[in-house]
Motif scaffolding. Sequence first.
Motif, PDB file in Angstrom:
ATOM      1  N   ASN A 189       0.839  -1.203   0.000  1.00  0.00           N
ATOM      2  CA  ASN A 189       0.000   0.000   0.000  1.00  0.00           C
ATOM      3  C   ASN A 189       0.874   1.254   0.000  1.00  0.00           C
ATOM      4  O   ASN A 189       1.934   1.285   0.637  1.00  0.00           O
ATOM      5  N   LYS A 236      -8.432  -0.164  -4.176  1.00  0.00           N
ATOM      6  CA  LYS A 236      -7.692  -1.334  -3.728  1.00  0.00           C
ATOM      7  C   LYS A 236      -7.864  -2.473  -4.724  1.00  0.00           C
ATOM      8  O   LYS A 236      -8.671  -2.400  -5.649  1.00  0.00           O
ATOM      9  N   GLY A 237      -7.077  -3.530  -4.507  1.00  0.00           N
ATOM     10  CA  GLY A 237      -7.197  -4.706  -5.356  1.00  0.00           C
ATOM     11  C   GLY A 237      -6.680  -4.543  -6.768  1.00  0.00           C
ATOM     12  O   GLY A 237      -7.146  -5.214  -7.687  1.00  0.00           O
ATOM     13  N   HIS A 238      -5.669  -3.668  -6.973  1.00  0.00           N
ATOM     14  CA  HIS A 238      -5.111  -3.468  -8.312  1.00  0.00           C
ATOM     15  C   HIS A 238      -4.118  -4.592  -8.652  1.00  0.00           C
ATOM     16  O   HIS A 238      -3.321  -5.005  -7.810  1.00  0.00           O
ATOM     17  N   THR A 284      -2.874  -1.747  -3.051  1.00  0.00           N
ATOM     18  CA  THR A 284      -3.917  -0.887  -2.475  1.00  0.00           C
ATOM     19  C   THR A 284      -3.348   0.502  -2.207  1.00  0.00           C
ATOM     20  O   THR A 284      -2.249   0.632  -1.652  1.00  0.00           O
TER      21      THR A 284
END
Length: 209
Positions: free
Chosen positions: A69, A123-125, A144
Amino acid sequence: VSGQLLPALGRTACASTSWVSDSSILCTAAAGTGSVNASVQRWGIASSPGTTPAIEYAAPTIDPLARQNYPRNGAAVVSLTGTSFGPSGDEAQRLCLGATCSPCTDWVSHTAIGCSLGVGTGKGHDVVLEVNGKLSPSLAGVFTYDAPRITAVDPLLGPTRGLERLTVVGANFGASPPAAPFQGTVGGVPCLRPSSLGLEDGLDWVSDS
């Protein structure tokens, strides 16, 4: 005219060459990336560029991210490790998070590189590294952007009838106005839209902080 053999892969000469026969030579390939064509020159005559098969260098691979992140404003460098990142920083390396790609400007070696982070949210890329047109296998859904963080509000006290404007200060609110209006609550009660007070809804976002 020199009879020296001059084989090459793309624009890069072979690191070493051994003649075997009229129809065979051995070439030690130099480091490279992407897809290139082989060529041979001798006695000033070069092979036809359209008759040689393409030589494919391996696509990059990336290890699981040590950090998953980062801030939404993109003010960071993502460090990657893996394989086949190229022999230099001039191999069109790019980091792609979903459909958004940004350049990799901090090349270290074939196995380590730093890439500029683009502005983003959510998020979740998926994470993919591109090197000279070759794509790494995707790290699916691992990246994220940081969630919004509140550090202060102004004013701290207000009437029970509500406030016309409550300023929220913090980080990761986004580097540009959001496509959809912000949603916020105070004590679990949803904030009113600025348009309910005769203001433009787009004015509720000021900056990333």
